[in-house]
Design an enzyme around this catalytic site. Structure first.
Site, PDB file in Angstrom:
ATOM      1  N   ASP A 294      -6.816 -44.986 -67.446  1.00 37.60           N
ATOM      2  CA  ASP A 294      -8.073 -45.721 -67.279  1.00 37.60           C
ATOM      3  C   ASP A 294      -9.200 -44.698 -67.211  1.00 37.60           C
ATOM      4  O   ASP A 294      -9.056 -43.670 -66.551  1.00 37.60           O
ATOM      5  CB  ASP A 294      -8.039 -46.547 -65.985  1.00 37.60           C
ATOM      6  CG  ASP A 294      -9.060 -47.677 -65.969  1.00 37.60           C
ATOM      7  OD1 ASP A 294     -10.256 -47.382 -66.135  1.00 37.60           O
ATOM      8  OD2 ASP A 294      -8.661 -48.845 -65.788  1.00 37.60           O
TER       9      ASP A 294
ATOM     10  N   ASP B 171      -9.874 -41.735 -71.513  1.00 42.41           N
ATOM     11  CA  ASP B 171     -10.308 -42.833 -72.383  1.00 42.41           C
ATOM     12  C   ASP B 171      -9.257 -43.049 -73.472  1.00 42.41           C
ATOM     13  O   ASP B 171      -8.675 -42.077 -73.979  1.00 42.41           O
ATOM     14  CB  ASP B 171     -11.655 -42.435 -73.013  1.00 42.41           C
ATOM     15  CG  ASP B 171     -12.359 -43.594 -73.686  1.00 42.41           C
ATOM     16  OD1 ASP B 171     -11.854 -44.068 -74.723  1.00 42.41           O
ATOM     17  OD2 ASP B 171     -13.419 -44.009 -73.190  1.00 42.41           O
TER      18      ASP B 171
ATOM     19  N   TYR C  60     -17.574 -58.600 -80.503  1.00 46.20           N
ATOM     20  CA  TYR C  60     -16.379 -58.591 -79.643  1.00 46.20           C
ATOM     21  C   TYR C  60     -15.265 -59.440 -80.262  1.00 46.20           C
ATOM     22  O   TYR C  60     -14.103 -59.030 -80.335  1.00 46.20           O
ATOM     23  CB  TYR C  60     -16.752 -59.091 -78.239  1.00 46.20           C
ATOM     24  CG  TYR C  60     -15.578 -59.317 -77.319  1.00 46.20           C
ATOM     25  CD1 TYR C  60     -14.654 -58.304 -77.063  1.00 46.20           C
ATOM     26  CD2 TYR C  60     -15.394 -60.550 -76.675  1.00 46.20           C
ATOM     27  CE1 TYR C  60     -13.580 -58.517 -76.206  1.00 46.20           C
ATOM     28  CE2 TYR C  60     -14.335 -60.763 -75.823  1.00 46.20           C
ATOM     29  CZ  TYR C  60     -13.425 -59.745 -75.583  1.00 46.20           C
ATOM     30  OH  TYR C  60     -12.364 -59.957 -74.737  1.00 46.20           O
TER      31      TYR C  60
ATOM     32  N   ILE D 283     -17.133 -66.702 -62.525  1.00 42.79           N
ATOM     33  CA  ILE D 283     -16.564 -67.054 -61.214  1.00 42.79           C
ATOM     34  C   ILE D 283     -16.765 -65.928 -60.211  1.00 42.79           C
ATOM     35  O   ILE D 283     -17.122 -66.169 -59.049  1.00 42.79           O
ATOM     36  CB  ILE D 283     -15.075 -67.452 -61.354  1.00 42.79           C
ATOM     37  CG1 ILE D 283     -14.993 -68.821 -62.053  1.00 42.79           C
ATOM     38  CG2 ILE D 283     -14.366 -67.482 -59.998  1.00 42.79           C
ATOM     39  CD1 ILE D 283     -13.594 -69.267 -62.444  1.00 42.79           C
TER      40      ILE D 283
ATOM     41  N   ILE E  74     -27.446 -70.040 -64.215  1.00 42.44           N
ATOM     42  CA  ILE E  74     -26.642 -70.627 -65.295  1.00 42.44           C
ATOM     43  C   ILE E  74     -27.419 -70.459 -66.596  1.00 42.44           C
ATOM     44  O   ILE E  74     -28.577 -70.859 -66.696  1.00 42.44           O
ATOM     45  CB  ILE E  74     -26.330 -72.117 -65.018  1.00 42.44           C
ATOM     46  CG1 ILE E  74     -25.367 -72.246 -63.837  1.00 42.44           C
ATOM     47  CG2 ILE E  74     -25.752 -72.796 -66.262  1.00 42.44           C
ATOM     48  CD1 ILE E  74     -25.053 -73.677 -63.418  1.00 42.44           C
TER      49      ILE E  74
ATOM     50  N   GLY F  58     -24.608 -65.174 -79.227  1.00 44.61           N
ATOM     51  CA  GLY F  58     -23.240 -64.791 -79.561  1.00 44.61           C
ATOM     52  C   GLY F  58     -22.170 -65.548 -78.799  1.00 44.61           C
ATOM     53  O   GLY F  58     -20.988 -65.447 -79.107  1.00 44.61           O
TER      54      GLY F  58
END
Length: 305
Positions: free
Chosen positions: A31, A51, A141, A185, A200, A267
């Site tokens: 990590d 990495d 992504y 969350i 939101i 996106g």
């Protein structure tokens, strides 16, 4: 069995490492700690701060001769990928190829890779999306996660590396980072417990399929011995709007305010939920947590941490 978990100091990766160690697997964690945290690391796992794009990772493969690689290292933000598609591709595509090349070279038997059911399907077609639905990503992504699945197929067909691709919906649970662009969350939990107003984006009517991290870990454990050379949706098959999520969390946290609405983010898909019948049939997996019971555990963790 020797297992490499990349991203093993992160939210999902560290929960997985804990379970693998409980089951007596020998675990090595890689990590770069860009989003992972040292205090998430299991002390029984061997840790390397590096990495996944770094060529020096080859030394770790040479030293440990892994049986299995579980790749949880990734750039996971839709918004960041829109802002910086080059970095997204470098991590999610070049980083993955670097791992696959080392897996090929050192005789790794299986590669479990995290994809995203939330972004590879887009939002056209009949929901819930099944694994038979075509790819239709709407963000860099989504494109990088889709490309990753094609690379897994290539390395299987040409180099005989078995793989399982796990297409997560929106994962939540203990250790999720509520800072920056983490899952809604985690962000709502931190704000509501501190009496601060959550934001939101858009109307709040956008629908997501929220799956608890312990269920996701279970899918990874089952994939060690099952599901070779296939992709699986890992979700609950139940859509929940952000407004509905806010209402449930308001009740569980005791928050007494209302959300602030802001413009929607570019996106992001509006509605997404996933068919899990293939995972039930072929992995013998199904989620054990409904949204409310998962949220209770998550909110309790945020209270205590």
């Amino acid at each position: 069995m020797k297992i490499l978990v990349t991203g093993g100091a992160g939210f999902i990766g560290s929960n997985l490492v804990d379970e693998l160690i409980k089951k007596n697997y020998e675990v090595v964690v890689v990590d770069n700690l860009s989003s992972g945290k040292k205090n998430n690391l299991n002390p029984k796992a061997k840790f390397y701060k590096i990495d996944i794009r770094d060529k020096k990772i080859s030394k770790i493969f040479d030293k440990h001769k892994f049986d299995l690689v579980n790749n949880h290292a990734a750039q996971i933000s839709v918004t960041k990928s829109v802002r910086n598609p080059i970095e997204d591709a470098q991590i999610n595509i070049i980083g993955l190829i670097n791992l696959l090349e080392n897996a090929k070279r050192t005789g790794v038997k299986k590669f479990i890779n995290v994809s995203s059911g939330g972004v590879v399907y887009g939002e056209k077609g009949n929901m819930p999306f099944s694994e038979k639905d075509p790819f239709n990503p709407k963000s860099p992504y989504g494109v990088s996660k889709t490309a990753g699945e094609y690379y897994l197929n290539f390395y299987n067909e040409i180099h005989n590396i078995n793989f399982t691709s796990l297409r997560y919906s929106n994962v939540y649970g203990p250790r999720q980072d509520p800072h920056g662009e983490a899952g809604v969350i985690a962000i709502f939990s931190r704000l509501m417990l501190n009496g601060k107003q959550p934001k939101i984006f858009g109307s709040g009517e956008q629908m997501r399929d929220y799956v608890f991290v312990e269920d996701v870990v279970d899918a990874n454990i089952k994939s060690i011995k099952k599901g070779d050379n296939e992709a699986f949706n890992i979700a609950t098959q139940k859509p929940t709007s952000v407004n509905e999520l806010f209402s449930i969390m308001k009740e569980l946290t005791g928050y007494n305010g209302e959300p602030k609405y802001a413009s929607e983010r570019p996106g992001e898909v509006f509605k997404n939920f996933l068919d899990i019948s293939k995972a039930e049939k072929k992995l013998g997996w199904e989620p054990k947590y409904d949204l409310k019971s998962g949220l209770k555990k998550t909110i309790n963790w945020f209270k205590n941490n």
